[in-house]
Write an enzyme that holds these catalytic residues in place. Structure first.
Site, PDB file in Angstrom:
ATOM      1  N   THR A  42       7.851   8.858  -5.911  1.00 34.33           N
ATOM      2  CA  THR A  42       7.284   9.896  -5.053  1.00 34.33           C
ATOM      3  C   THR A  42       6.626   9.211  -3.853  1.00 34.33           C
ATOM      4  O   THR A  42       6.249   8.036  -3.925  1.00 34.33           O
ATOM      5  CB  THR A  42       6.267  10.770  -5.810  1.00 34.33           C
ATOM      6  OG1 THR A  42       5.233   9.932  -6.323  1.00 34.33           O
ATOM      7  CG2 THR A  42       6.946  11.532  -6.944  1.00 34.33           C
ATOM      8  N   THR A  44       3.681   9.422  -2.162  1.00 33.57           N
ATOM      9  CA  THR A  44       2.317   8.898  -2.203  1.00 33.57           C
ATOM     10  C   THR A  44       2.216   7.720  -3.158  1.00 33.57           C
ATOM     11  O   THR A  44       1.544   6.726  -2.865  1.00 33.57           O
ATOM     12  CB  THR A  44       1.318  10.005  -2.589  1.00 33.57           C
ATOM     13  OG1 THR A  44       1.487  11.113  -1.690  1.00 33.57           O
ATOM     14  CG2 THR A  44      -0.118   9.517  -2.495  1.00 33.57           C
ATOM     15  N   CYS A  45       2.878   7.800  -4.300  1.00 36.71           N
ATOM     16  CA  CYS A  45       2.855   6.679  -5.254  1.00 36.71           C
ATOM     17  C   CYS A  45       3.498   5.438  -4.634  1.00 36.71           C
ATOM     18  O   CYS A  45       2.987   4.322  -4.795  1.00 36.71           O
ATOM     19  CB  CYS A  45       3.566   7.062  -6.548  1.00 36.71           C
ATOM     20  SG  CYS A  45       2.731   8.384  -7.453  1.00 36.71           S
ATOM     21  N   THR A  46       4.589   5.637  -3.932  1.00 34.59           N
ATOM     22  CA  THR A  46       5.254   4.516  -3.270  1.00 34.59           C
ATOM     23  C   THR A  46       4.332   3.901  -2.220  1.00 34.59           C
ATOM     24  O   THR A  46       4.173   2.676  -2.161  1.00 34.59           O
ATOM     25  CB  THR A  46       6.585   4.969  -2.642  1.00 34.59           C
ATOM     26  OG1 THR A  46       7.416   5.502  -3.688  1.00 34.59           O
ATOM     27  CG2 THR A  46       7.298   3.824  -1.955  1.00 34.59           C
ATOM     28  N   LEU A  49       1.392   1.912  -4.046  1.00 35.42           N
ATOM     29  CA  LEU A  49       1.779   0.664  -4.691  1.00 35.42           C
ATOM     30  C   LEU A  49       2.312  -0.358  -3.686  1.00 35.42           C
ATOM     31  O   LEU A  49       2.105  -1.567  -3.864  1.00 35.42           O
ATOM     32  CB  LEU A  49       2.773   0.933  -5.810  1.00 35.42           C
ATOM     33  CG  LEU A  49       2.206   1.834  -6.937  1.00 35.42           C
ATOM     34  CD1 LEU A  49       3.233   2.025  -8.024  1.00 35.42           C
ATOM     35  CD2 LEU A  49       0.910   1.310  -7.495  1.00 35.42           C
TER      36      LEU A  49
END
Length: 157
Positions: A42, A44-46, A49
């Protein structure tokens, strides 16, 4: 139960994307940054991280082990880690035990009405196993305060 600064961090044993069992207690000689994230691949997660990936020297130079944790399977996390060239372990909390222990499990994830997805959260744990920084993001689209994490980490060294 929400985990607070000053509390002992709950231990866990989860499999990483390389199929190794990893426990918090494996890192007794290091500070540990736990980053719970909702779902691999997704936006935001990408972004979150990849920010850590691009700034990993800040954490390495502070004797801190970064661990990303999501409810995705270890196979999905392996693909995500490879595609994003992530340079720290991703742990599968498929059974939702760690997210439950840290109090960061959505009853219902705001998007798509999914149950049992972890909230975005950051916990900095010192070498004694004590929480030194705790942040649970209000919305899945929010990022944790990288500056706040780094300030807390600087106080540990």
């Amino acid at each position: 139960m929400n985990i607070q600064v000053g509390q002992k961090a709950p231990d866990f044993a989860l499999y990483d994307s390389d199929k190794n069992k990893v426990s918090l207690s494996d890192f007794k000689d290091k500070n540990v940054l736990l980053l719970f994230f909702p779902l691999a691949f997704t936006s935001t997660c990408t972004a979150e991280l990849c920010n850590i990936r691009d700034n990993i020297a800040l954490y390495n130079n502070s004797n801190a082990q970064v661990l990303g944790i999501s409810i995705d399977s270890l196979f999905v996390l392996g693909k995500f880690k490879a595609e994003q060239n992530l340079n720290f372990p991703l742990l599968s909390d498929f059974n939702k035990e760690a997210a439950s222990a840290y109090g960061v499990l959505y009853e219902t994830f705001p998007a798509f009405e999914m149950h049992g997805v972890s909230k975005r959260a950051a916990f900095l744990i010192d070498k004694t196993g004590t929480i030194q920084y705790a942040e649970v993001c209000a919305k899945p689209s929010d990022l944790p305060s990288f500056e706040g994490i780094q300030q807390a980490l600087a106080k540990l060294n």
